[in-house]
Design an enzyme around this catalytic site. Structure first.
Site, short mmCIF file in Angstrom:
data_model
loop_
_atom_site.label_atom_id
_atom_site.label_comp_id
_atom_site.label_asym_id
_atom_site.label_seq_id
_atom_site.Cartn_x
_atom_site.Cartn_y
_atom_site.Cartn_z
N ASN A 1 0.62 -1.34 -0.29
CA ASN A 1 -0.38 0.24 -0.16
C ASN A 1 0.63 0.72 0.10
O ASN A 1 1.23 1.87 1.44
CB ASN A 1 -1.03 0.12 0.91
CG ASN A 1 -1.46 1.11 1.20
OD1 ASN A 1 -1.85 2.03 1.14
ND2 ASN A 1 -3.10 1.00 2.12
N LYS B 1 0.59 4.44 0.21
CA LYS B 1 0.16 5.99 1.07
C LYS B 1 0.62 5.23 2.53
O LYS B 1 1.00 6.14 2.88
CB LYS B 1 -1.85 5.02 0.73
CG LYS B 1 -2.14 6.66 1.52
CD LYS B 1 -3.35 6.55 1.85
CE LYS B 1 -3.88 7.16 0.63
NZ LYS B 1 -5.00 7.66 0.24
N THR B 2 0.15 3.74 2.90
CA THR B 2 -0.13 3.89 4.38
C THR B 2 2.05 3.18 4.20
O THR B 2 2.42 3.63 5.25
CB THR B 2 -0.29 1.88 5.01
OG1 THR B 2 0.19 1.40 3.94
CG2 THR B 2 -1.81 2.64 5.04
N GLY C 1 9.94 -6.80 5.74
CA GLY C 1 9.50 -5.21 6.39
C GLY C 1 9.78 -3.90 5.77
O GLY C 1 11.12 -3.76 6.16
N GLU D 1 10.96 -0.25 10.17
CA GLU D 1 12.80 0.33 10.59
C GLU D 1 12.70 0.79 9.81
O GLU D 1 14.38 1.36 10.53
CB GLU D 1 13.08 -1.26 11.67
CG GLU D 1 12.07 -1.35 12.84
CD GLU D 1 12.04 -2.80 13.97
OE1 GLU D 1 12.92 -1.81 15.00
OE2 GLU D 1 11.91 -3.37 13.38
#
Length: 737
Positions: A626, A628-629, A697, A700
């Site tokens: 996504n 946007k996120t 991920g 971080e």
């Protein structure tokens, strides 16, 4: 296709309207409240504790201390409890703020008032208050769990390679105490019924918390239910169980009523994790052409007096740049300090500040552009695992970041760029974080009304993961995201991967992906076998799914909805489970995420105030689920690290070790006025070797390297190298004018 669309967050309306319910919003009939009493000294013991006035105060139901608390079961180490002693274990005091008593009363105000009436007689002892005071006793750590990183390692002969290098630098870097400072304080509501315990708590892994709570209380894990759906910020300090959760459960059993315990803002800073101060010494050697020969990296971090907890600041040392030889040594120094915890880019963040700053310093020694120096030392394979990276687009990140930033306008030397009364500086750094995996399960149910539901125990911690996981389920089933519900944050649901270590997208996302595909496959086979279905008899590979219907990919108008298929066959739903573990990872490769940061700072020549006016971050994290996120998450990580570079510091009194003014009024974090333009983009290339989704991920890696990029820009602007964060004006005023 749902995956890759910039959908709004599924929980956004609840949050902006105030309908969202966090742990402290939970209510149960007959609920009472608890408050904690913390130690006023950092070292010593409780000589006596008088609870008489507190017990007589209005509304008080119980006062617990080390003298009358129930017996704990098991041991902290065996249960992997966050600390090495259970709360209220004995009379000994090991840090300021350590919990000494708990009061339970009918209202929150009554509990807080009575807590103030508890009188403690202290026997005070000298404290080891700072890292510098502890350094003479620094030692190799005895790590109580399996080591997650080497604390002593040598590849090749680093001393010989350093001696033979054309250019050598030796530097020391420091990072201070950092606090997680989440908006939501730790909270627990505990309730016993028929020998079973329900715990509403602030958690990043409810299934991980359950055995700790059960073990400490001496009850079977299947008699404990842990619930945590929405978390108002964590950054690592809610990765494990802390004392108040256990105390709330103990109190609820003792008074026979549900007990809610919400810690104060001050207690968030003193007793619920932080990143300890870290001293890093680097020696770097290179040839005149910029080829790195060796790095020797020695770190010392503060650790509690009761146990050794090493910080992994050496994490990026040997895996970011090509080196012929590496030497690392990790030491700890015991201080009278609260227990640290995993915190925002643990290890990689402070480590890359040192390594990224040292590379910048080396670039000036060699007269090589900082980007070019990194290019010349690009690492194609993991040096310890001796495997190529499954996907590494770091060079592309350099290219795109430099282009978007306008790096070609950078002057070659410091103090050459000025705009009115401001010095202007450009800095950059690499970003890298190893990709972590964890086992995860999820269930996807397709219902006869054309909707679907995802069930897994993950939490929404503010990153938008419920939205991306909904999109994953939509991509697998072909049902639109707004027709998909989500149940999460409960140990009655399938166990997800923890929401820390950037594991959610890859690990829990894969479990949802596989569950969705299996549910869709069962539906397709049902249609193939159904003589009444327009898809009857088709090969399975010819059946696609979109907009809530199955269809023939060769003739898209031929098909039917899930609703039609299930109701005709008398099926209320199809329920399938997906499971992710390390077996799905290609063993031929190593896995990581990558990025590049470029920063512009402006420094007023009079006040020496540093402003980050522009920052460009480009990241390679596989497939972006996504945009946007993802962009929002990256901007948030950059803002967090900006705070760590320029203003965040939890200061300890140099005599007592007490934190000075632990509150958001004094622990400064960035606000809107501190944040300039942040440009985030992605070099997107799915990494299917890492996960079937192709995504990795990003929570971080986006913050790794920001500290160094800002510090490097400050040096370029004004010619002053700050090696001890944060970069505050007082560290710049003595420099050249």
């Amino acid at each position: 296709m749902a995956i890759g669309r910039p959908l709004n967050r599924v929980e956004a309306r609840e949050k902006v309207t105030g309908a969202a319910r966090y742990t402290a919003d939970a209510r149960l009939p007959g609920m009472v409240y608890a408050a904690l009493v913390g130690s006023a000294v950092s070292a010593g013991r409780v000589r006596a504790i008088d609870t008489t006035r507190a017990e007589a105060a209005p509304g008080v139901l119980a006062v617990l201390t080390h003298l009358n608390r129930p017996q704990w079961h098991g041991t902290p180490d065996a249960l992997r409890y966050q600390e090495t002693r259970f709360p209220l274990a004995d009379e000994h005091i090991h840090h300021h703020g350590q919990y000494l008593a708990m009061v339970v009363a009918g209202t929150r105000e009554q509990a807080a008032h009575a807590a103030d009436l508890v009188a403690v007689d202290y026997e005070t002892r000298p404290a080891v208050p700072t890292l510098d005071a502890a350094l003479p006793d620094a030692h190799q750590p005895v790590w109580r769990f399996e080591p997650e990183f080497p604390t002593l390692l040598a590849i090749g002969d680093p001393e010989a390679m350093l001696a033979a290098a054309d250019v050598r630098i030796e530097r020391e870097y420091r990072t201070p105490y950092y606090s997680h400072a989440p908006m939501e304080p730790h909270a627990t509501l505990a309730h016993w019924a028929g020998g079973s315990l329900t715990v509403y708590t602030t958690s990043q892994h409810v299934h991980g918390d359950r055995p700790v709570i059960a073990g400490a209380l001496g009850v079977p894990p299947d008699r404990v239910r842990v619930i945590s759906s929405l978390v108002g910020g964590a950054f690592g300090n809610k990765t494990a169980v802390w004392g108040p959760t256990l105390l709330a459960a103990v109190a609820a059993r003792q008074v026979g009523r549900p007990v809610q315990l919400v810690v104060t803002r001050k207690q968030v800073f003193t007793c619920h994790g932080h990143q300890p101060p870290i001293l890093q010494r680097l020696r770097v050697g290179a040839n005149r052409d910029g080829t790195l020969q060796a790095i020797v990296h020695h770190t010392v971090n503060g650790t509690p007096v009761l146990f050794d907890r090493p910080e992994g600041a050496i994490s990026p040392t040997g895996t970011v740049y090509a080196l012929r030889s590496v030497g690392v040594r990790v030491e700890v120094a015991r201080m009278h300090m609260p227990t640290p915890a995993t915190m925002r880019t643990p290890g990689d963040g402070p480590g890359m500040f040192a390594v990224g700053s040292a590379l910048d310093e080396l670039s000036y020694e060699l007269g090589i552009d900082p980007v070019e120096l990194r290019r010349r030392n690009h690492l194609a394979a993991h040096p310890l695992e001796r495997k190529p990276w499954s996907g590494k687009q770091l060079l592309e990140c350099y290219d795109e970041g430099a282009r978007r930033f306008g790096w070609e306008r950078r002057a070659p030397r410091p103090r050459m760029m000025r705009d009115g009364g401001d010095w202007v500086g450009f800095g950059m750094s690499s970003a890298q974080r190893l990709e972590h995996h964890g086992p995860a399960r999820a269930v996807v149910e397709i219902r006869d009304d054309g909707t679907a539901e995802v069930r897994t125990s993950t939490q929404e911690i503010g990153t938008g993961n419920l939205t991306t996981l909904t999109q994953v389920a939509a991509g697998g089933t072909g049902i639109e995201p707004d027709r998909i519900g989500f149940r999460s944050g409960d140990t009655t649901l399938p166990e997800s991967s923890p929401t820390y270590g950037s594991r959610t997208t890859g690990s829990t996302g894969t479990a949802v992906h596989l569950a969705a595909l299996r549910a869709r496959q069962v539906a397709a086979r049902l249609a193939i076998a159904d003589a009444r279905s327009p898809l009857h008899g088709l090969p399975e590979e010819r059946i696609g799914a979109a907009h809530g219907r199955l269809y023939d990919v060769d003739a898209p108008r031929r098909g039917e909805t899930y609703r039609e298929l299930l109701r005709r066959n008398g099926r209320r739903s199809i329920v399938e489970q997906g499971f992710h573990d390390l077996a799905g990872r290609d063993p031929r490769f190593s896995y990581a995420t990558f990025g590049a940061h470029f920063t512009e700072v402006r420094i007023d020549d009079t006040l020496r105030r540093v402003r980050v006016t522009r920052h460009v971050g480009v990241f390679a994290v596989g497939r972006v689920l996504n945009p946007k996120t993802a962009r929002n998450q990256a901007q948030g990580g950059i803002v967090y690290a900006l705070g760590g570079a320029l203003m965040e510091e939890l200061t300890a009194d140099p005599v007592t070790g007490r934190f000075i003014a632990p509150a958001l009024t004094d622990y400064h974090v960035p606000v809107n006025a501190d944040v300039g333009e942040i440009d985030v983009s992605f070099v997107e290339e799915p990494d299917y070797g890492a996960h079937p989704l192709g995504a990795k991920g990003l929570g971080e890696v986006v913050a790794v390297g920001v500290h160094a990029s800002i510090a490097n820009a400050v040096y370029h602007a004004i010619g002053i190298r700050v090696r001890d964060l944060p970069i505050t004006p007082d560290k710049l005023v003595a420099g050249p004018r």
